[in-house]
Design a protein around this motif. Structure first.
Motif, PDB file in Angstrom:
ATOM      1  N   TRP A  75       8.379 -29.221   0.718  1.00 32.34           N
ATOM      2  CA  TRP A  75       8.827 -29.189  -0.694  1.00 32.34           C
ATOM      3  C   TRP A  75       8.922 -30.579  -1.317  1.00 32.34           C
ATOM      4  O   TRP A  75       9.028 -30.715  -2.527  1.00 32.34           O
ATOM      5  CB  TRP A  75      10.146 -28.427  -0.815  1.00 32.34           C
ATOM      6  N   GLN A 106       9.025 -29.088   6.584  1.00 31.22           N
ATOM      7  CA  GLN A 106       8.989 -28.525   5.239  1.00 31.22           C
ATOM      8  C   GLN A 106       7.896 -29.227   4.438  1.00 31.22           C
ATOM      9  O   GLN A 106       7.404 -30.296   4.821  1.00 31.22           O
ATOM     10  CB  GLN A 106      10.334 -28.759   4.535  1.00 31.22           C
ATOM     11  N   ILE A 152      18.042 -31.816   7.097  1.00 30.98           N
ATOM     12  CA  ILE A 152      17.539 -30.745   7.974  1.00 30.98           C
ATOM     13  C   ILE A 152      17.664 -31.098   9.461  1.00 30.98           C
ATOM     14  O   ILE A 152      17.838 -30.210  10.299  1.00 30.98           O
ATOM     15  CB  ILE A 152      16.078 -30.373   7.632  1.00 30.98           C
ATOM     16  N   GLN A 205       9.663 -33.580   5.622  1.00 32.26           N
ATOM     17  CA  GLN A 205       9.714 -32.821   4.373  1.00 32.26           C
ATOM     18  C   GLN A 205       8.420 -32.986   3.585  1.00 32.26           C
ATOM     19  O   GLN A 205       8.345 -32.655   2.398  1.00 32.26           O
ATOM     20  CB  GLN A 205      10.945 -33.281   3.561  1.00 32.26           C
ATOM     21  N   HIS A 239      20.831 -29.543  10.873  1.00 28.24           N
ATOM     22  CA  HIS A 239      20.693 -28.141  11.307  1.00 28.24           C
ATOM     23  C   HIS A 239      20.084 -28.083  12.710  1.00 28.24           C
ATOM     24  O   HIS A 239      20.544 -27.338  13.578  1.00 28.24           O
ATOM     25  CB  HIS A 239      19.742 -27.391  10.367  1.00 28.24           C
ATOM     26  N   ASN A 256       9.591 -23.958   5.659  1.00 25.13           N
ATOM     27  CA  ASN A 256      10.968 -24.244   6.117  1.00 25.13           C
ATOM     28  C   ASN A 256      11.050 -23.793   7.572  1.00 25.13           C
ATOM     29  O   ASN A 256      11.658 -22.802   7.920  1.00 25.13           O
ATOM     30  CB  ASN A 256      11.985 -23.462   5.268  1.00 25.13           C
ATOM     31  N   TYR A 261      12.948 -26.334  -4.830  1.00 23.67           N
ATOM     32  CA  TYR A 261      11.947 -25.283  -4.568  1.00 23.67           C
ATOM     33  C   TYR A 261      11.402 -24.666  -5.856  1.00 23.67           C
ATOM     34  O   TYR A 261      10.798 -23.603  -5.821  1.00 23.67           O
ATOM     35  CB  TYR A 261      12.561 -24.138  -3.737  1.00 23.67           C
ATOM     36  N   TYR A 310      11.583 -29.520  12.695  1.00 23.98           N
ATOM     37  CA  TYR A 310      12.003 -28.856  11.459  1.00 23.98           C
ATOM     38  C   TYR A 310      11.094 -29.414  10.370  1.00 23.98           C
ATOM     39  O   TYR A 310      11.192 -30.583  10.015  1.00 23.98           O
ATOM     40  CB  TYR A 310      13.470 -29.106  11.148  1.00 23.98           C
ATOM     41  N   LYS A 359      26.531 -28.190   4.537  1.00 27.84           N
ATOM     42  CA  LYS A 359      26.280 -29.438   5.245  1.00 27.84           C
ATOM     43  C   LYS A 359      25.548 -30.368   4.286  1.00 27.84           C
ATOM     44  O   LYS A 359      24.905 -29.923   3.346  1.00 27.84           O
ATOM     45  CB  LYS A 359      25.475 -29.203   6.506  1.00 27.84           C
ATOM     46  N   PHE A 372      16.811 -15.202   7.051  1.00 32.33           N
ATOM     47  CA  PHE A 372      17.667 -16.262   6.506  1.00 32.33           C
ATOM     48  C   PHE A 372      18.898 -15.732   5.766  1.00 32.33           C
ATOM     49  O   PHE A 372      20.015 -16.131   6.080  1.00 32.33           O
ATOM     50  CB  PHE A 372      16.816 -17.162   5.593  1.00 32.33           C
ATOM     51  N   PHE A 402      20.470 -24.211  -5.495  1.00 28.41           N
ATOM     52  CA  PHE A 402      19.680 -23.321  -4.618  1.00 28.41           C
ATOM     53  C   PHE A 402      20.598 -22.502  -3.705  1.00 28.41           C
ATOM     54  O   PHE A 402      20.531 -21.281  -3.640  1.00 28.41           O
ATOM     55  CB  PHE A 402      18.709 -24.184  -3.775  1.00 28.41           C
ATOM     56  N   ARG A 415      18.435 -34.997  -3.620  1.00 27.77           N
ATOM     57  CA  ARG A 415      18.505 -35.419  -2.220  1.00 27.77           C
ATOM     58  C   ARG A 415      17.767 -36.750  -1.991  1.00 27.77           C
ATOM     59  O   ARG A 415      17.945 -37.394  -0.965  1.00 27.77           O
ATOM     60  CB  ARG A 415      17.896 -34.349  -1.307  1.00 27.77           C
TER      61      ARG A 415
HETATM   62  C1  SOE Z   1      16.354 -28.597   1.642  1.00 30.48           C
HETATM   63  O1  SOE Z   1      15.844 -29.337   2.709  1.00 30.48           O
HETATM   64  C2  SOE Z   1      17.121 -27.382   2.157  1.00 30.48           C
HETATM   65  O2  SOE Z   1      17.602 -26.666   1.045  1.00 30.48           O
HETATM   66  C3  SOE Z   1      18.325 -27.795   3.003  1.00 30.48           C
HETATM   67  O3  SOE Z   1      19.257 -28.572   2.231  1.00 30.48           O
HETATM   68  C4  SOE Z   1      19.022 -26.535   3.531  1.00 30.48           C
HETATM   69  O4  SOE Z   1      20.129 -26.882   4.361  1.00 30.48           O
HETATM   70  C5  SOE Z   1      18.013 -25.710   4.343  1.00 30.48           C
HETATM   71  O5  SOE Z   1      18.639 -24.515   4.793  1.00 30.48           O
HETATM   72  C6  SOE Z   1      16.798 -25.380   3.506  1.00 30.48           C
HETATM   73  O6  SOE Z   1      16.225 -26.584   2.935  1.00 30.48           O
END
Ligand code: SOE
Length: 381
Positions: free
Chosen positions: A157, A155, A182, A261, A185, A268, A222, A153, A96, A328, A13, A167
């Motif tokens: 997915w 998500q 995440i 998640q 971040h 995101n 994704y 944060y 990261k 982004f 990705f 992951r």
């Molecule tokens: C999945 O959670 C992911 O691709 C992360 O690994 C990235 O660091 C983030 O920018 C978007 O989501």
């Protein structure tokens, strides 16, 4: 001006996103890529228009004349690849988390310092212009003392038990998932913007799918591809889908962060709200060109990303006029512009972009959070 030659390892990705950002910066050339085997690497190279493709990292490193390597592979390869690049005298931009363990990250920080090579970690959220604006407002004293920080944060997915990705597998991703993936971040953003250090954590995790259905054929992050029931195998999952962490900061005040998640409808979405003694600011990554400003005695404000309206530090990260939204993809371009400036100068910068030392910081925080969840007690960093 010399055209710098770049290699990119890992084309899932984020690797193609690095390539796209690099191609927006003058005098940079993505000369070669590598992936898990020669056939896949060649297929990706053809799709991306890269002339050299290798089925192994060793071959990529041996490509003639590389100035920098971007490591965009699954997490377990970050350490060996970063180490090999530094030992080969090549600058490194690593996704990261920097590595799977603190020991690996400490070794990389020490090796990078010894070689003097440029080293960076892709904490790209710092490069949204209004994130830099929030940092500048704190540095200018516009917020006053920081009273509290609330960060999320979210998500979706991994919402279904049939959503699967490397992951979820500790041997490729490490023991922590949502926090390491995440949460890192979010915590980097919080400490970068507030200038505060997280000193103690109290964490609580949940794994809403203790068993997931692993597809018996590969699916990209994704991608959303649907498969049939017989295409899956049951896999036990121990890593966290959701985590809430209470925070104690170096100024004695408190905060909280939540990562998930499995939050349907949140694709995101980073949201951070910083309350100061003068005003509150709040920013959301799904509307990154807007900054909310909360006041006690006057009407609240909304600052739109516009080079004429923001601090000089933020306007340096803006390439388009107000109203021409940046998002982004632009964050990586802005981060790489600063990294490649250091590479051209032949000198590592410590305060200009996120370095291996910042990657190590996130490993320390992540370990304390995992330990706190295990012991259900406060852990000091
Ligand atoms: C999945 O959670 C992911 O691709 C992360 O690994 C990235 O660091 C983030 O920018 C978007 O989501």
């Amino acid at each position: 001006m010399k055209t710098l030659q770049i290699g990119v390892a890992g084309l899932g990705f984020i690797g193609p996103a690095h390539i796209e950002a690099l191609r927006r910066i003058p005098n940079l050339h993505v000369a070669a890529i590598s992936d898990m085997n020669a056939e896949i690497a060649q297929e990706k190279a053809d799709q991306l228009g890269v002339s050299a493709a290798y089925g192994s990292y060793e071959e990529l490193l041996a490509h003639e004349g590389l100035d920098c390597i971007h490591i965009c592979t699954p997490n377990h390869l970050h350490y060996p690849m970063s180490k090999a690049a530094l030992e080969a005298g090549i600058n490194v931009v690593c996704e990261k988390p920097l590595s799977m363990t603190i020991a690996e990250a400490e070794e990389l920080v020490s090796l990078a310092e010894k070689t003097g090579l440029v080293n960076a970690v892709h904490f790209n959220i710092r490069y949204y212009p209004l994130v830099r604006q929030m940092k500048a407002m704190r540095e200018n004293g516009d917020l006053g003392d920081i009273y509290s920080v609330i960060g999320t944060y979210l998500q979706d997915w991994l919402f279904y038990a049939t959503d699967y990705n490397w992951r979820l597998e500790p041997q490729y991703s490490g023991d922590s998932r949502a926090i390491a993936d995440i949460g890192s971040h979010l915590m980097d953003l919080i400490e970068h913007v507030t200038g505060l250090e997280i000193k103690e954590v109290m964490a609580d995790f949940s794994t809403v799918h203790p068993t997931r259905k692993k597809p018996l054929k590969p699916v990209e992050t994704y991608s959303g591809k649907m498969l049939k029931p017989e295409d899956y195998a049951d896999v036990p999952i121990e890593s966290e889908d959701f985590a809430t962490v209470m925070l104690r900061f170096s100024n004695g005040n408190k905060g909280v962060l939540t990562v998930s998640q499995v939050s349907a409808g949140r694709k995101n979405r980073i949201n951070v709200e910083i309350a100061g003694s003068k005003k509150t600011i709040a920013w959301c990554s799904e509307s990154p060109n807007e900054l909310w400003i909360g006041e006690r005695d006057t009407p609240n404000g909304q600052l739109l990303r516009d080079p004429a309206l923001v601090d000089g530090a933020a306007s340096q990260l803006i390439s388009f006029p107000g109203g021409h939204n940046e998002g982004f993809p632009d964050t990586s371009k802005q981060l790489f512009k600063q990294v490649y400036g250091a590479i051209r100068n032949g000198k590592q910068e410590t305060d200009l972009y996120p370095t291996f030392a910042d990657g190590l910081r996130e490993l320390y925080l992540g370990k304390a959070i995992v330990d706190s969840n295990k012991t259900q007690a406060w852990v000091t960093i």
